[in-house]
Design an enzyme around this catalytic site. Structure first.
Site, PDB file in Angstrom:
ATOM      1  N   GLU A  28     -28.196 -41.760  18.910  1.00 46.76           N
ATOM      2  CA  GLU A  28     -27.542 -41.744  20.514  1.00 46.76           C
ATOM      3  C   GLU A  28     -26.081 -42.518  19.050  1.00 46.76           C
ATOM      4  OE1 GLU A  28     -26.164 -40.725  22.932  1.00 46.76           O
ATOM      5  OE2 GLU A  28     -28.443 -40.453  23.837  1.00 46.76           O
ATOM      6  N   CYS A  86     -18.180 -44.999  20.226  1.00 50.09           N
ATOM      7  CA  CYS A  86     -18.602 -43.825  19.989  1.00 50.09           C
ATOM      8  C   CYS A  86     -18.163 -42.376  20.438  1.00 50.09           C
ATOM      9  CB  CYS A  86     -20.048 -43.381  20.351  1.00 50.09           C
ATOM     10  SG  CYS A  86     -20.483 -43.208  21.964  1.00 50.09           S
TER      11      CYS A  86
END
Length: 481
Positions: free
Chosen positions: A222, A256
């Site tokens: 991720e 993110c």
């Protein structure tokens, strides 16, 4: 229970061996044990809420307590409860059709059984260290696995707290926390896990993937990237700017999925800037001593982000700091950077070349939508993409004309909060996905099981030598276009 475990390769290997041995000894855990483990995680979060707020505030220097509870505590309880409430259904074998279909009519069965992989390694990052540890655990524990966790060295107080938390209610055979710096992280990523999930920077992911390859460990990565915002011609600019700036200032942009740059129609640039200024002023009347506004986690990240702004300024961009004119952030106790717009950036600026991970937002303009899509498609595929507008045809064009890990329409980041949607990246933004049932499946071995009919009937005997007219007739029947 031992809250502090060994930090060298031999000690970590010993913990891994103990967990693997326990998995073989005990077999796949019952649904009741999986639920119990998840309930223990939920209780840890509820019972340690203030301690988590304190630790993250200490690690960041200044971090909004409400934001911590929203993102890290409540944001972890939701996924855990979702997994707890659905795992019995997820555990059921999945029926599939037999080939040829007549075998099914005669009693043969084809199904997928979901089996725990065993021991899963979790390397969690510093930006949401609690959430990005506990959210993967939801699917990981629902699937019946054990876990070894390596939290970030950039948030040492929070990492130490997690070691204490897990050690108080889990044996090291169930969940073990390994703290330490980059050298520990490197050794951790070289362990022969049954699966490894890493959340963090793309640059570090390359090292993790290389290390995992030594043992052919399957990976979930991720990562991140430069997630774009497309403002459509039909967008409500007030709503769009407010939601974009909330996403950009939450955790001071250290997310993110934070909007990394905005693409707006040229004739709407001034409107976006004005609305962004108003939105930030409403959320943060002040920056410097405002407890709602989070600091940058470390000096090197502060220097990196301010370096982006100075580089853009030197190369001719217009810089707009969204803070009170009389507030001097050069003199402050913490590493706070005001929300900053960089207007009309060029591709030679560092801010357009690297993931920002801070409260700095470049704003580019476009003439036709095709220009915006071409710009996005000329760069790495992002983790998230955001479109604002009310034009369905334009929205469809954005969705079909770009590739990203996920999309939120008329907001930012929020697709990650949908527990029934898989969350993951594509290409440099990551691989694999989790959340909800997709997390359960990501951390399960999906074992194909075919059960043949008991009676050894003629068609089955025909498949064995000596071959005759029957098999030749059957094979001829398959030779059709």
């Amino acid at each position: 229970m031992d809250a502090k475990l060994g930090h060298d390769a031999a000690s970590m290997n010993a913990v891994l061996a103990a967990q693997k041995a326990a998995h073989l000894r005990d077999g796949a855990p019952s649904a009741e044990l999986r639920i119990d483990r998840i309930d223990r995680c939920i209780a840890l979060l509820i019972d340690h809420r203030k301690a988590i707020e304190d630790a993250l505030n200490e690690d960041f220097g200044s971090r909004s307590r409400e934001a911590t509870t929203f993102t890290d505590v409540a944001g972890s309880i939701g996924p855990l409860k979702h997994a707890r409430d659905h795992l019995k259904k997820w555990m059921r074998p999945e029926k599939r059709k037999t080939t040829p279909a007549i075998l099914g009519l005669l009693g043969a069965k084809a199904e997928i059984q979901f089996q725990p992989k065993g021991v899963v390694g979790v390397i969690s990052p510093w930006n949401f260290p609690i959430n990005l540890t506990f959210a993967p655990l939801a699917g990981l524990l629902a699937a019946g696995n054990r876990a070894m966790i390596k939290p970030s060295e950039f948030t040492p107080a929070t990492s130490a707290l997690m070691a204490q938390m897990f050690g108080s209610v889990f044996s090291p055979e169930e969940i073990a926390v390994i703290t330490g710096g980059p050298e520990v992280g490197q050794a951790f990523s070289e362990l022969a896990f049954d699966h490894l999930i890493f959340t963090g920077a793309t640059s570090i992911a390359r090292h993790v993937m290389r290390a995992a390859a030594q043992n052919l460990v399957p990976l979930t990565l991720e990562l991140g990237g430069k997630s774009p915002v497309i403002i459509g011609e039909s967008a409500d600019m007030g709503v769009a700017a407010a939601r974009v700036m909330f996403g950009k200032t939450l955790n001071a942009g250290q997310i993110c999925l934070a909007p990394d740059y905005v693409l707006t129609p040229r004739d709407k640039l001034d409107g976006f800037v004005a609305e962004a200024q108003g939105a930030v002023k409403k959320m943060f009347p002040t920056i410097k001593d405002n407890p709602d506004y989070t600091a940058i986690v470390a000096q090197r990240h502060y220097d990196r982000i301010t370096g982006y702004v100075e580089d853009a300024r030197a190369k001719g961009a217009r810089i707009i700091e969204l803070k009170p004119d009389d507030e001097d952030l050069s003199q402050q106790e913490h590493r706070k950077i005001a929300p900053t717009l960089i207007i009309d950036p060029t591709d030679d600026m560092k801010v357009m070349q690297e993931e920002i991970f801070g409260p700095v937002l470049p704003v580019k303009t476009y003439g036709k939508l095709d220009e915006a899509l071409a710009y996005i498609n000329s760069h790495d595929r992002p983790l998230g993409l955001y479109y604002f507008g009310a034009d369905q045809a334009e929205q469809d064009k954005v969705l079909t004309g770009t590739t990203s890990g996920g999309v939120t329409v008329n907001d930012v980041i929020m697709h990650v909060a949908q527990e029934d949607l898989p969350f993951g990246g594509v290409g440099p933004a990551g691989m694999g996905s989790y959340h909800g049932v997709d997390g359960f499946r990501e951390f399960s071995h999906r074992k194909s099981v075919f059960t043949q009919i008991k009676k050894d009937i003629g068609p089955l005997q025909m498949l064995r030598p000596p071959y005759g007219a029957g098999i030749r007739k059957y094979l001829d029947s398959q030779m059709k276009r």
